[in-house]
Motif scaffolding. Structure first.
Motif, PDB file in Angstrom:
ATOM      1  N   GLY A 170     -12.600 -39.133 -32.744  1.00  0.00           N
ATOM      2  CA  GLY A 170     -11.866 -37.886 -32.614  1.00  0.00           C
ATOM      3  C   GLY A 170     -10.440 -38.117 -32.176  1.00  0.00           C
ATOM      4  N   ALA A 171      -9.664 -37.057 -32.225  1.00  0.00           N
ATOM      5  CA  ALA A 171      -8.284 -37.068 -31.765  1.00  0.00           C
ATOM      6  C   ALA A 171      -8.007 -35.752 -31.059  1.00  0.00           C
ATOM      7  N   THR A 172      -7.219 -35.803 -29.990  1.00  0.00           N
ATOM      8  CA  THR A 172      -6.885 -34.614 -29.215  1.00  0.00           C
ATOM      9  C   THR A 172      -5.377 -34.545 -29.005  1.00  0.00           C
ATOM     10  N   TRP A 173      -4.790 -33.438 -29.441  1.00  0.00           N
ATOM     11  CA  TRP A 173      -3.377 -33.175 -29.145  1.00  0.00           C
ATOM     12  C   TRP A 173      -3.307 -32.399 -27.845  1.00  0.00           C
ATOM     13  N   ASN A 174      -2.506 -32.904 -26.905  1.00  0.00           N
ATOM     14  CA  ASN A 174      -2.304 -32.258 -25.621  1.00  0.00           C
ATOM     15  C   ASN A 174      -0.877 -31.740 -25.553  1.00  0.00           C
ATOM     16  N   SER A 175      -0.718 -30.507 -25.135  1.00  0.00           N
ATOM     17  CA  SER A 175       0.613 -29.913 -25.043  1.00  0.00           C
ATOM     18  C   SER A 175       1.425 -30.549 -23.916  1.00  0.00           C
ATOM     19  N   GLN A 176       2.714 -30.259 -23.899  1.00  0.00           N
ATOM     20  CA  GLN A 176       3.600 -30.783 -22.852  1.00  0.00           C
ATOM     21  C   GLN A 176       3.130 -30.340 -21.472  1.00  0.00           C
ATOM     22  N   LYS A 177       2.738 -29.081 -21.325  1.00  0.00           N
ATOM     23  CA  LYS A 177       2.303 -28.575 -20.021  1.00  0.00           C
ATOM     24  C   LYS A 177       1.009 -29.238 -19.564  1.00  0.00           C
ATOM     25  N   PHE A 178       0.095 -29.490 -20.498  1.00  0.00           N
ATOM     26  CA  PHE A 178      -1.154 -30.175 -20.154  1.00  0.00           C
ATOM     27  C   PHE A 178      -0.855 -31.581 -19.645  1.00  0.00           C
ATOM     28  N   ASN A 179      -0.104 -32.350 -20.441  1.00  0.00           N
ATOM     29  CA  ASN A 179       0.198 -33.725 -20.050  1.00  0.00           C
ATOM     30  C   ASN A 179       1.002 -33.786 -18.759  1.00  0.00           C
ATOM     31  N   ASN A 180       1.932 -32.861 -18.605  1.00  0.00           N
ATOM     32  CA  ASN A 180       2.769 -32.902 -17.413  1.00  0.00           C
ATOM     33  C   ASN A 180       1.967 -32.581 -16.150  1.00  0.00           C
TER      34      ASN A 180
ATOM     35  N   ASN B  81       8.509 -33.397  -5.436  1.00  0.00           N
ATOM     36  CA  ASN B  81       7.952 -33.609  -4.092  1.00  0.00           C
ATOM     37  C   ASN B  81       6.951 -34.753  -4.039  1.00  0.00           C
ATOM     38  N   GLU B  82       6.664 -35.377  -5.188  1.00  0.00           N
ATOM     39  CA  GLU B  82       5.694 -36.471  -5.240  1.00  0.00           C
ATOM     40  C   GLU B  82       6.355 -37.840  -5.437  1.00  0.00           C
ATOM     41  N   VAL B  83       7.660 -37.846  -5.533  1.00  0.00           N
ATOM     42  CA  VAL B  83       8.408 -39.087  -5.779  1.00  0.00           C
ATOM     43  C   VAL B  83       8.408 -39.956  -4.518  1.00  0.00           C
ATOM     44  N   ASN B  84       8.262 -41.269  -4.739  1.00  0.00           N
ATOM     45  CA  ASN B  84       8.472 -42.232  -3.657  1.00  0.00           C
ATOM     46  C   ASN B  84       9.130 -43.480  -4.244  1.00  0.00           C
ATOM     47  N   ALA B  85       9.222 -44.548  -3.453  1.00  0.00           N
ATOM     48  CA  ALA B  85       9.953 -45.740  -3.888  1.00  0.00           C
ATOM     49  C   ALA B  85       9.348 -46.386  -5.132  1.00  0.00           C
ATOM     50  N   SER B  86       8.048 -46.297  -5.295  1.00  0.00           N
ATOM     51  CA  SER B  86       7.378 -46.919  -6.439  1.00  0.00           C
ATOM     52  C   SER B  86       6.909 -45.903  -7.480  1.00  0.00           C
ATOM     53  N   ARG B  87       7.183 -44.620  -7.254  1.00  0.00           N
ATOM     54  CA  ARG B  87       6.703 -43.574  -8.158  1.00  0.00           C
ATOM     55  C   ARG B  87       7.855 -42.621  -8.479  1.00  0.00           C
ATOM     56  N   PRO B  88       8.609 -42.891  -9.555  1.00  0.00           N
ATOM     57  CA  PRO B  88       9.753 -42.040  -9.902  1.00  0.00           C
ATOM     58  C   PRO B  88       9.305 -40.705 -10.497  1.00  0.00           C
ATOM     59  N   PHE B  89      10.216 -39.759 -10.516  1.00  0.00           N
ATOM     60  CA  PHE B  89       9.974 -38.476 -11.177  1.00  0.00           C
ATOM     61  C   PHE B  89       9.645 -38.731 -12.645  1.00  0.00           C
ATOM     62  N   TYR B  90       8.648 -37.998 -13.165  1.00  0.00           N
ATOM     63  CA  TYR B  90       8.280 -38.160 -14.578  1.00  0.00           C
ATOM     64  C   TYR B  90       7.812 -36.831 -15.142  1.00  0.00           C
ATOM     65  N   ARG B  91       8.422 -36.443 -16.265  1.00  0.00           N
ATOM     66  CA  ARG B  91       7.991 -35.246 -16.973  1.00  0.00           C
ATOM     67  C   ARG B  91       7.390 -35.691 -18.307  1.00  0.00           C
ATOM     68  N   ALA B  92       6.079 -35.490 -18.448  1.00  0.00           N
ATOM     69  CA  ALA B  92       5.377 -35.932 -19.654  1.00  0.00           C
ATOM     70  C   ALA B  92       5.562 -34.937 -20.787  1.00  0.00           C
ATOM     71  N   GLY B  93       5.692 -35.454 -22.011  1.00  0.00           N
ATOM     72  CA  GLY B  93       5.750 -34.614 -23.192  1.00  0.00           C
ATOM     73  C   GLY B  93       4.388 -34.485 -23.850  1.00  0.00           C
ATOM     74  N   SER B  94       4.321 -33.794 -24.970  1.00  0.00           N
ATOM     75  CA  SER B  94       3.068 -33.637 -25.704  1.00  0.00           C
ATOM     76  C   SER B  94       2.743 -34.923 -26.455  1.00  0.00           C
ATOM     77  N   GLY B  95       1.481 -35.083 -26.829  1.00  0.00           N
ATOM     78  CA  GLY B  95       1.086 -36.285 -27.554  1.00  0.00           C
ATOM     79  C   GLY B  95      -0.369 -36.249 -27.959  1.00  0.00           C
ATOM     80  N   VAL B  96      -0.784 -37.247 -28.735  1.00  0.00           N
ATOM     81  CA  VAL B  96      -2.141 -37.322 -29.281  1.00  0.00           C
ATOM     82  C   VAL B  96      -2.874 -38.520 -28.687  1.00  0.00           C
ATOM     83  N   GLU B  97      -4.057 -38.275 -28.172  1.00  0.00           N
ATOM     84  CA  GLU B  97      -4.928 -39.355 -27.717  1.00  0.00           C
ATOM     85  C   GLU B  97      -6.107 -39.472 -28.670  1.00  0.00           C
ATOM     86  N   TRP B  98      -6.725 -40.663 -28.715  1.00  0.00           N
ATOM     87  CA  TRP B  98      -7.795 -40.967 -29.672  1.00  0.00           C
ATOM     88  C   TRP B  98      -9.059 -41.341 -28.926  1.00  0.00           C
ATOM     89  N   GLN B  99     -10.211 -40.934 -29.492  1.00  0.00           N
ATOM     90  CA  GLN B  99     -11.495 -41.209 -28.857  1.00  0.00           C
ATOM     91  C   GLN B  99     -12.476 -41.808 -29.860  1.00  0.00           C
TER      92      GLN B  99
END
Length: 264
Positions: free
Chosen positions: A178-188, A196-214
């Protein structure tokens, strides 16, 4: 451990145009490939599932869950974490359109090395239309869902193909891709890092949409009269947007379960 907004609308129009509701014609439903878990009758039991601790984690957690894989009046169904109703069918019920609700697990941020100090991601309910087409070569499912709980406000579109690999009195085995498309809001929500979750080893990250495979296998083995051993294992290959997240440790996410069903 599930695509485009126009497709559900097209599927609905096709269903209304070509399906006949609540027909009395003989059903040709293949119960073995009706769901990913093969079966010949309704299943009720308990099982243990093993899945990643957090999004993209290379460590795992075990959950004890009830097992229900059943139809009621051939109209309502429960399939593990999914429940719903078929609304319209073809005459032989090999093409069906309905609505479903599906549970999706969140995670406890304190359980992951890369998520410690982040906010937890909450358990959510996703709802939407479902289309199933059974053929002589296997079953195709297409499902669009949106987050009704409002946690992520995200959407998913999944296509899935289920094929019977073995049918015998002693063992039933299905394969699944199977394949699943996840929207930007889901992935983010599940893979993003907030300010508020950023630290020295964890930078800010905004995930975009994409397809995962199963891909995976699911099996059922009778162990005594009306009792069955259930098992399955599958892997998910994360999309680039998910894999690039600073909280992701591995791209390949395995999951497995074993369960036992009893008469009810």
């Amino acid at each position: 451990m599930n695509f485009h907004r126009a497709l559900p609308v097209v599927g609905t129009c096709m269903a209304i145009t070509f399906f006949s509701p609540l027909t009395s014609a003989e059903s040709r439903i293949d119960r073995q490939t009706e769901t990913a878990v093969p079966r010949a009758q309704n299943l009720y039991g308990i099982g243990v599932g093993v899945l990643p601790k957090t999004s993209g984690s290379d460590e795992y957690r075990a959950l004890v869950l009830p097992i229900i894989n059943a139809n009621y009046g051939d109209r309502f169904f429960i399939n593990a974490l999914q429940a719903g109703a078929w609304l319209v069918d073809s005459e032989d019920k090999r093409l069906r359109f309905g609505l479903s609700a599906e549970a999706k697990f969140g995670w406890d941020a304190s359980k992951g090395d890369r998520t410690r100090g982040m906010d937890d991601r909450d358990f959510s309910i996703f709802v939407g239309p479902l289309l199933r087409w059974q053929t002589d070569y296997g079953t195709l499912n297409a499902q669009w869902t949106t987050d009704a709980s409002g946690n992520s406000n995200g959407q998913q579109f999944q296509v899935q193909y289920i094929k019977s690999l073995l049918r015998s009195p002693n063992l039933r085995l299905n394969g699944l891709v199977g394949a699943t498309w996840n929207s930007q809001k889901f992935n983010n929500y599940y893979f993003g890092v907030r300010n508020n979750e950023v630290n020295a080893s964890r930078p800010f990250y905004r995930a975009g949409s994409g397809v995962e495979w199963q891909a995976g296998i699911n099996g059922m083995m009778p162990v005594m009269t009306n009792h069955s051993l259930l098992f399955g294992a599958f892997i998910t290959r994360l999309s680039d947007e998910q894999y690039d997240s600073p909280i992701t440790e591995t791209r390949i996410q395995p999951m497995a379960y074993v369960g036992y069903s009893i008469p009810f």
